[in-house]
Design a protein around this motif. Structure first.
Motif, PDB file in Angstrom:
ATOM      1  N   LEU A   1      10.354   0.261  -3.942  1.00 27.16           N
ATOM      2  CA  LEU A   1      10.009   1.204  -2.869  1.00 27.16           C
ATOM      3  C   LEU A   1       8.981   0.604  -1.916  1.00 27.16           C
ATOM      4  O   LEU A   1       9.085   0.758  -0.693  1.00 27.16           O
ATOM      5  N   ARG A   2       7.969  -0.074  -2.466  1.00 27.75           N
ATOM      6  CA  ARG A   2       6.954  -0.667  -1.595  1.00 27.75           C
ATOM      7  C   ARG A   2       7.537  -1.785  -0.749  1.00 27.75           C
ATOM      8  O   ARG A   2       7.227  -1.925   0.433  1.00 27.75           O
ATOM      9  N   ALA A   3       8.407  -2.599  -1.346  1.00 23.01           N
ATOM     10  CA  ALA A   3       9.064  -3.652  -0.575  1.00 23.01           C
ATOM     11  C   ALA A   3      10.005  -3.060   0.465  1.00 23.01           C
ATOM     12  O   ALA A   3      10.116  -3.565   1.583  1.00 23.01           O
ATOM     13  N   PHE A   4      10.681  -1.973   0.110  1.00 26.58           N
ATOM     14  CA  PHE A   4      11.563  -1.278   1.046  1.00 26.58           C
ATOM     15  C   PHE A   4      10.785  -0.750   2.249  1.00 26.58           C
ATOM     16  O   PHE A   4      11.214  -0.877   3.397  1.00 26.58           O
ATOM     17  N   ASP A   5       9.591  -0.181   1.986  1.00 24.41           N
ATOM     18  CA  ASP A   5       8.757   0.337   3.071  1.00 24.41           C
ATOM     19  C   ASP A   5       8.254  -0.786   3.968  1.00 24.41           C
ATOM     20  O   ASP A   5       7.993  -0.567   5.154  1.00 24.41           O
ATOM     21  N   ARG A   6       8.064  -1.984   3.419  1.00 21.67           N
ATOM     22  CA  ARG A   6       7.603  -3.122   4.218  1.00 21.67           C
ATOM     23  C   ARG A   6       8.700  -3.725   5.072  1.00 21.67           C
ATOM     24  O   ARG A   6       8.423  -4.394   6.063  1.00 21.67           O
ATOM     25  N   SER A   7       9.968  -3.510   4.684  1.00 13.47           N
ATOM     26  CA  SER A   7      11.078  -4.161   5.373  1.00 13.47           C
ATOM     27  C   SER A   7      11.248  -3.590   6.773  1.00 13.47           C
ATOM     28  O   SER A   7      10.858  -2.450   7.041  1.00 13.47           O
ATOM     29  N   PRO A   8      11.800  -4.372   7.715  1.00 14.38           N
ATOM     30  CA  PRO A   8      12.000  -3.888   9.092  1.00 14.38           C
ATOM     31  C   PRO A   8      12.846  -2.619   9.115  1.00 14.38           C
ATOM     32  O   PRO A   8      13.949  -2.583   8.597  1.00 14.38           O
ATOM     33  N   GLY A   9      12.279  -1.585   9.688  1.00 19.13           N
ATOM     34  CA  GLY A   9      12.991  -0.307   9.772  1.00 19.13           C
ATOM     35  C   GLY A   9      13.078   0.432   8.469  1.00 19.13           C
ATOM     36  O   GLY A   9      13.728   1.453   8.371  1.00 19.13           O
ATOM     37  N   GLY A  10      12.390  -0.061   7.437  1.00 19.07           N
ATOM     38  CA  GLY A  10      12.514   0.562   6.127  1.00 19.07           C
ATOM     39  C   GLY A  10      11.464   1.580   5.819  1.00 19.07           C
ATOM     40  O   GLY A  10      11.537   2.233   4.797  1.00 19.07           O
ATOM     41  N   VAL A  11      10.439   1.728   6.653  1.00 21.60           N
ATOM     42  CA  VAL A  11       9.330   2.609   6.334  1.00 21.60           C
ATOM     43  C   VAL A  11       9.796   4.058   6.321  1.00 21.60           C
ATOM     44  O   VAL A  11      10.268   4.590   7.323  1.00 21.60           O
ATOM     45  N   ARG A  12       9.712   4.671   5.149  1.00 18.59           N
ATOM     46  CA  ARG A  12      10.001   6.100   4.969  1.00 18.59           C
ATOM     47  C   ARG A  12      11.347   6.500   5.551  1.00 18.59           C
ATOM     48  O   ARG A  12      11.477   7.472   6.273  1.00 18.59           O
ATOM     49  N   ARG A  13      12.377   5.705   5.262  1.00 21.56           N
ATOM     50  CA  ARG A  13      13.682   6.061   5.815  1.00 21.56           C
ATOM     51  C   ARG A  13      14.398   7.106   4.977  1.00 21.56           C
ATOM     52  O   ARG A  13      15.430   7.611   5.386  1.00 21.56           O
TER      53      ARG A  13
END
Length: 469
Positions: free
Chosen positions: A454-466
């Motif tokens: 989840l933390r890596a997902f939030d860091r990814s481009p466009g991934g924050v709180r999707r």
């Protein structure tokens, strides 16, 4: 006007609400009012006696839903006066078309000013005006500092003379800056204002311009760079910092024993000292020598390192407006790992701003931010993206449920309460997550993997709180 409850804060007055803003507030008819009362904050209420919620200085906003009789108005006005409120902002058009006469009379008897907000003036705009007014100076300083510091750092790296540095700062601030060695007052015309701050032994830094002068703390920041630029022309000092930086780089790579610093440089004072390391942006050596005259400063190839003997606290770092990373206190024999630790902390400080210490390096978030993206990709691809893709296609909420479950430390009841669901529904969603990913949300190891994903997902481009919701 300053707010005595918050040192340094600038508070608007009731007069500012009426004359200095486009809010559309008006005074009710009647005699003159005390419009110079400072407003500490805005409090909206429809309670007949709100005294227990007030601390003093508030502008109390109400539409008078509880003010039906003259006695109601008396109780309300008396409560505000007893709580030392700044005044009343009465909204018309909902509960009352005009300010009740009993309220107006009682408030004037207490010396409480009353202003009227027509129906098309939301109380939110009044609150925002007061907040912006109070924070305006602080925000202006922060924005100006954010714009200035990179430019001043670039000037130091180029070893620009002081005059060029001041000219660049003047361009950014829309003014003219001079270094007055005699600390005298240069002649100016009547349309200009002058403000000066001392700059060590160099004299005074003088601001000359029209309009509102900058905050003194901003001039002090420029003054530090002026001192650093002046010192930068001391070639011998610059070469000494480079030599220290080279030695520290050798220590970090285990090509030189830390004990050699005491033999080669006479630092630290004892060979067995305990030290701590701080890492700063490259090119800041001259500035840091002025800020930390008792420390060892070295210009490495990409960062500036400062070594401090443990036991000596210094708050100067907080005033430099530069990102910095700090190691824990270590024996001199562990200097190499401490240098590496300070570099890692500096890289996090570049991302988040401010100062990062060793206590902030021992978190899961900091560990993830230090890892290359390639190492985190499998966690996102295998654990989070399948759930997110299903949520987008079918309108489900697997990612949100998983995130809430982990935040609740694996509590089904807390997750259900937060999401307004039955515990069986949460249990069913977690079972589906296990089917989709092959990982069990109730397993500690798999919970850790999900948290990393989840933390890596939030860091990814466009991934924050999707995730949905």
């Amino acid at each position: 006007m300053t707010d005595p409850r918050v040192p340094g804060a600038v508070a608007p007055t009731v007069r500012d609400l009426l004359a200095g803003s486009p809010l559309g507030l008006v005074e009710p008819p009647g005699g003159p009012q005390d419009l110079d009362r400072a407003i500490s904050w805005v409090h909206t209420t429809e309670i007949r006696d709100p005294a227990r919620y007030l601390q003093g200085g508030e502008l109390v906003c109400t539409v008078g839903l509880s003010l039906h009789t003259p006695q109601d108005c008396y109780v309300f006005a008396d409560a505000l006066a007893r709580s030392r409120a700044a005044g009343v902002c009465f909204g018309t058009g909902d509960g009352h078309d005009v300010v009740p006469a009993a309220l107006l009379t009682r408030c004037r008897g207490h010396g409480l000013p009353v202003v009227v907000a027509p129906r098309d003036v939301p109380f939110e705009t009044v609150s925002r005006f007061v907040a912006d007014y109070r924070l305006g100076t602080e925000l202006a300083v922060a924005r100006a500092t954010t714009a200035l510091v990179p430019e001043m750092m670039a000037a130091l790296r180029r070893r620009d003379p002081v005059r060029l540095l001041l000219d660049r700062a003047g361009e950014l601030l829309g003014c003219y800056l001079i270094l007055d060695e005699q600390q005298g007052r240069p002649p100016t015309d009547d349309d200009h204002t002058e403000v000066s701050v001392p700059v060590g032994d160099l004299g005074a830094l003088v601001w000359i311009g029209r309009g509102t002068p900058p905050d003194p703390s901003l001039l002090e920041t420029i003054g530090r760079f002026v001192q650093a630029a002046q010192s930068e022309h001391d070639i011998e000092a610059a070469l000494a910092r480079e030599r220290v930086g080279q030695l520290l780089s050798l220590v970090e790579r285990r090509m030189l024993l830390p004990d050699a610093l005491h033999q080669l440089l006479g630092w630290p004072s004892t060979p067995s000292a305990t030290v701590r390391v701080s890492a700063w942006p490259g090119g800041a050596g001259a500035l840091l020598c002025l800020a930390f005259p008792d420390d060892l400063v070295g210009d490495a190839s990409d960062v500036c390192l400062v070594l401090t003997e443990a036991g000596r606290d210094d708050t100067t770092a907080e005033t430099l407006s530069l990102p910095s990373g700090h190691s824990a206190d270590v024996p001199i024999t562990e200097l190499g790992p401490a240098i590496t630790q300070s570099r890692i902390a500096l890289s996090l400080a570049h991302q988040h701003g401010g100062s990062i210490g060793p206590d902030q390096l021992s978190t899961l978030t900091s560990l993830i931010e230090q890892l290359p993206g390639a190492q985190l990709t499998p966690f996102v691809a295998q654990l989070i993206e399948p759930l997110n893709r299903l949520d987008r296609e079918r309108g489900t909420q697997h990612v949100r449920t998983l995130r809430t479950f982990l935040a609740a430390n694996g509590s089904l009841s807390e997750t259900a309460r937060t999401l307004f669901l039955h515990t069986n529904t949460v249990r069913h969603r977690l079972a589906r997550i296990r089917e989709i990913t092959g990982r069990d949300p109730f397993s500690f190891d798999d919970q850790t993997a999900f948290a990393i994903g989840l933390r890596a997902f939030d860091r990814s481009p466009g991934g924050v709180r999707r995730d949905h919701g």
